[in-house]
Design an enzyme around this catalytic site. Structure first.
Site, PDB file in Angstrom:
ATOM      1  CE1 TYR B  96      -4.155  -1.141  -0.253  1.00  0.00           C
ATOM      2  CE2 TYR B  96      -3.657  -2.559   1.620  1.00  0.00           C
ATOM      3  CZ  TYR B  96      -4.466  -2.382   0.539  1.00  0.00           C
ATOM      4  OH  TYR B  96      -5.623  -3.009   0.605  1.00  0.00           O
ATOM      5  CD  GLU B 193       1.348 -31.207  14.415  1.00  0.00           C
ATOM      6  OE1 GLU B 193       2.023 -32.277  14.507  1.00  0.00           O
ATOM      7  OE2 GLU B 193       0.635 -31.077  13.623  1.00  0.00           O
ATOM      8  CG  ASP B 245      -0.647 -34.794  15.653  1.00  0.00           C
ATOM      9  OD1 ASP B 245      -0.515 -34.513  16.651  1.00  0.00           O
ATOM     10  OD2 ASP B 245      -1.337 -33.995  14.826  1.00  0.00           O
TER      11      ASP B 245
END
Lengths: 364, 364
Positions: B96, B193, B245
Site C-alpha cells: 500500500y 506441534e 503428531d
C-alpha cells in the site's frame, strides 16, 4: 461460578438420577436446546441468545440411551477434572480421555469427536457456565498491550506495559480465577482486526500516548479474546471501539464482538459486548480522510452476496447499518485498514484514530 | 547485518545504476534466481538452499523495464524505512505504501500485491539478508516458556519464566537487534506441534522441572518461530527436539523446522535447524508405550498419497525415515500427540517425554 460450586451442581444432577432409578422411574436429563430455532436476537440486551426451550434426554429410550450415557460420562469426567484440579484441556484432549472400549464388548464409548463436542456444549448450558469454567479451552490467538496488571493463576504478575514488541499473549482462560485483574488504568479498549495494524500501533506506543488498551484477535476472534473484551467492558465499564476493514467480513467480525454469533449463541450471551462501537473503517471515512484511489479494492460477487445476507440479519436492522451496507454496495470497493499507511505510516495513530474517537464518529 | 550496513549496500546498488546510465550503458540488476530449478537440498549442511544461478534484470528491455523500475521502487522504499527508523510493516502494508498512480499517466506503480511480494524476495536475496532485517514482518503465532531472559528493542526485559498461563508471545522479529538474549539457562529446546499439548505442559511446569524451553508454533510454524529456534540451536548450541503428531503432516512440520521448505529456500538456509531431532510421536512408540486402540485414527487416501510424495523428497532419503514412512504406511493408522492423554493427563510430561529424551529415542 467456581470449581467447587460446579462440582456440587454436577453431584446433585448425579444424585437426582440415582433417586429416579431407585423410584423405578425412567431417569432423564433436562438440557436447554441449542438448535437454531431456539436462538434469537434479544433487542433489549443487544445479544444473540438461547431461548427457553428445553429437551429431555431419557435413559430408557432406544434413540436416546447412548447419548444419555455419553452425557453422564462427559459430566463425570468434568467433575473428576475439577475435583482433582487437573490442567485445562482442549475438547480434543477430553475426547481422547473419554474414548475407550467398553469392557466385555466391542462398543466404544465415543467413536469420533463429533460425539463429544455437542455433549460438552450440553453440559455447559445445563450448568449455565462457560466451557472455560469446566477447564476446557480453545486455542487463543490474540495479543494486547496497555496499562493493565494481571495476577495469573500461576501467581505470575503480568504487566502489559512491559511486554515488548510481541505484546502479551491472551491466555486460553481469562476468567477471574485464572486472570485476575489487579490494576487497570485506561480510558478505552481499542480492538483491531489485523495483527499487522496492531503491530504498527504497538511500535508507536499508541496505547501509552492515548491511555488505552490495544487488542487484536488476528482476524476472526477466538473465544478468549471475546470473553476478555466482555469482561473489560462490563467489570471496568470501559468503552470498546472496534476497528476493522471496510468490507462485509470486517463488519461481521465487529458484530461477533458485539452481539455474538448464531452458532455459539450460549457463549455469545456471556462474551458479547453490546455496548461496543464501530470505529471504522467505513464508507464515510473515504471522503473524510481523502483516501487515495490506490487503496480501493473492487468488490466481487462474493462480497455483494455477503452484504445482501448481512442486511437480513436481525442485529443489522438499524437504520445506520442498513445505510452503511447500502453505501458499501454503491461504492463498490473495499478498503482494508492496512491501506491507511498509503496516507502515511503515522496517519492511523496520529490522525485517523484520534479524529474518529474525539469526534465520536462511530456506528452503533 | 544492521540497518546502517543495509542502507549502504542499497546506496551502492543505486550508485552503480547511475554510473551505468552516465556511461550510456544499459543498466541491470543481478539477482539470485529463486525458481525451483535453482533450489536444492544440500546434503553437507542438511539444508534446502538456493543454487548459484543469477538472473539479470535490464532497464532497456521491453519485458523487464517495468519490473526493473518496480525493483528500484521497492529497494528505495526499504532504504527510506531503514533510514527514517520507521516501524516494521507487513508486506501488505509495504504494498500500500508503494502503490500509486504515476503522475501524468493512468499507470499504477503496482496493481496487486502479487507484484510486490516477489520483488521483496528479490531484494532479500540480492542483499543476502532476511526480510526481517528490512523490517518487513509476517504474523507470528507461537508462544514459549522457560528460563530465558530477553531485552526487547523497546527496552522491556522479558522473563519467560514469568509469563503465566499464556506463555510469552513470539514477536514478529527475533533478530538480535529486536530480541537480545541476555540470559538462557536451559538444557534443550522442546518444539511442540500443537498448542493444546504445549498448554498442558506449561501448566505442569514441564519447562521448570526439566530445565528446558517449550515452544509451540501452533501447527505449521510461521517465520519467527523457525528463525528463533535456529538462533537458539546455533548461538547457544542447544539441542532441539521436535514433537509432532504421528502422521505425514506432523513429520513434514518437523522437516520444515529442520531442513526448511522448497518455496522459501532462501529463508530455509537461515532458519533451518539441521541438528534438530525428531522426538516422536513415531510408529515404534505405539508398542513401546502400549498405546490403546482408541487412540488410532484410520489413515485415508490423502494420507497415503502424502507419504508416497514425502518418500521421494531428497531430505527424507535416509534409511531411518524411509523405514519410518514405510512403517506408518503398514500400520495404516495415525496417532495425534493429544492422544497421549488417553494414557493419563500426566503421561506425556512424566513418562513419555523423559523416557524418549533420556534414552535418546530419536529419529534423525
Amino acid at each position: 461460578m467456581d470449581a467447587k460450586k460446579i462440582v456440587e451442581k454436577l453431584e446433585s444432577i448425579g444424585k437426582d438420577i440415582v433417586k429416579q432409578l431407585e423410584l423405578n422411574q425412567n431417569p432423564y436429563l433436562e438440557i436447554p436446546e441449542r438448535s437454531l430455532d431456539n436462538v434469537y436476537f434479544d433487542k433489549e440486551t443487544g445479544l444473540i441468545k438461547l431461548g427457553s426451550k428445553k429437551q429431555k434426554r431419557y435413559y430408557l429410550n432406544l434413540s436416546q440411551a447412548k447419548k444419555f450415557m455419553q452425557t453422564l460420562l462427559v459430566a463425570s469426567k468434568i467433575k473428576w477434572l475439577l475435583e482433582e484440579d487437573k490442567p485445562s484441556l482442549s475438547i480434543r484432549q477430553l475426547y481422547y480421555l473419554l474414548k475407550h472400549t467398553i469392557p466385555g464388548s466391542k462398543e466404544n464409548t465415543f467413536d469420533t469427536q463429533d460425539e463429544t463436542d455437542p455433549i460438552v456444549e450440553d453440559v455447559e448450558v445445563m450448568l449455565d457456565v462457560l466451557r472455560e469454567n469446566l477447564r476446557l479451552i480453545a486455542t487463543p490467538n490474540g495479543v494486547l498491550a496497555g496499562d493493565l496488571i494481571v495476577e495469573d493463576k500461576t501467581g505470575d504478575i503480568l504487566d502489559y506495559t512491559k511486554m515488548g514488541s510481541a505484546g502479551g499473549a491472551i491466555p486460553p482462560i481469562v476468567e477471574d480465577e485464572y486472570f485476575h485483574i489487579k490494576e487497570i488504568n485506561v480510558e478505552y479498549v481499542l480492538v483491531i482486526e489485523k495483527y499487522a495494524v496492531w503491530n504498527v500501533l504497538n511500535q508507536q506506543k499508541f496505547w501509552k500516548k492515548n491511555n488505552c488498551l490495544i487488542i487484536t484477535g488476528k482476524g476472526q476472534p477466538a473465544r478468549a479474546e471475546r470473553r476478555l473484551i466482555h469482561r473489560l467492558a462490563y467489570e471496568y465499564n470501559l468503552p470498546v471501539y472496534v476497528f476493522t476493514d471496510m468490507d462485509p467480513w470486517g463488519y461481521y467480525i465487529y458484530s461477533v464482538y458485539k452481539q455474538g454469533s448464531i452458532n455459539l449463541a450460549f457463549f455469545s450471551e456471556k462474551a458479547g459486548t453490546p455496548k461496543a462501537k464501530f470505529l471504522g473503517f467505513q464508507t464515510a471515512d473515504v471522503k473524510e480522510f481523502d483516501m487515495p484511489q490506490s487503496s480501493f479494492i473492487k468488490m466481487k460477487d462474493i462480497d455483494y452476496k455477503r452484504i445482501k445476507e448481512m442486511k437480513k440479519y436481525a442485529w443489522f436492522q438499524n437504520k445506520e447499518w442498513q445505510k452503511e451496507l447500502t453505501n458499501l454496495e454503491k461504492f463498490g470497493h473495499k478498503i482494508e485498514q492496512d491501506a491507511l499507511v498509503s496516507k502515511s505510516i503515522e496517519f492511523t495513530a496520529e490522525t485517523y484514530l484520534p479524529t474518529k474517537i474525539e469526534n465520536k464518529m462511530f456506528l452503533p
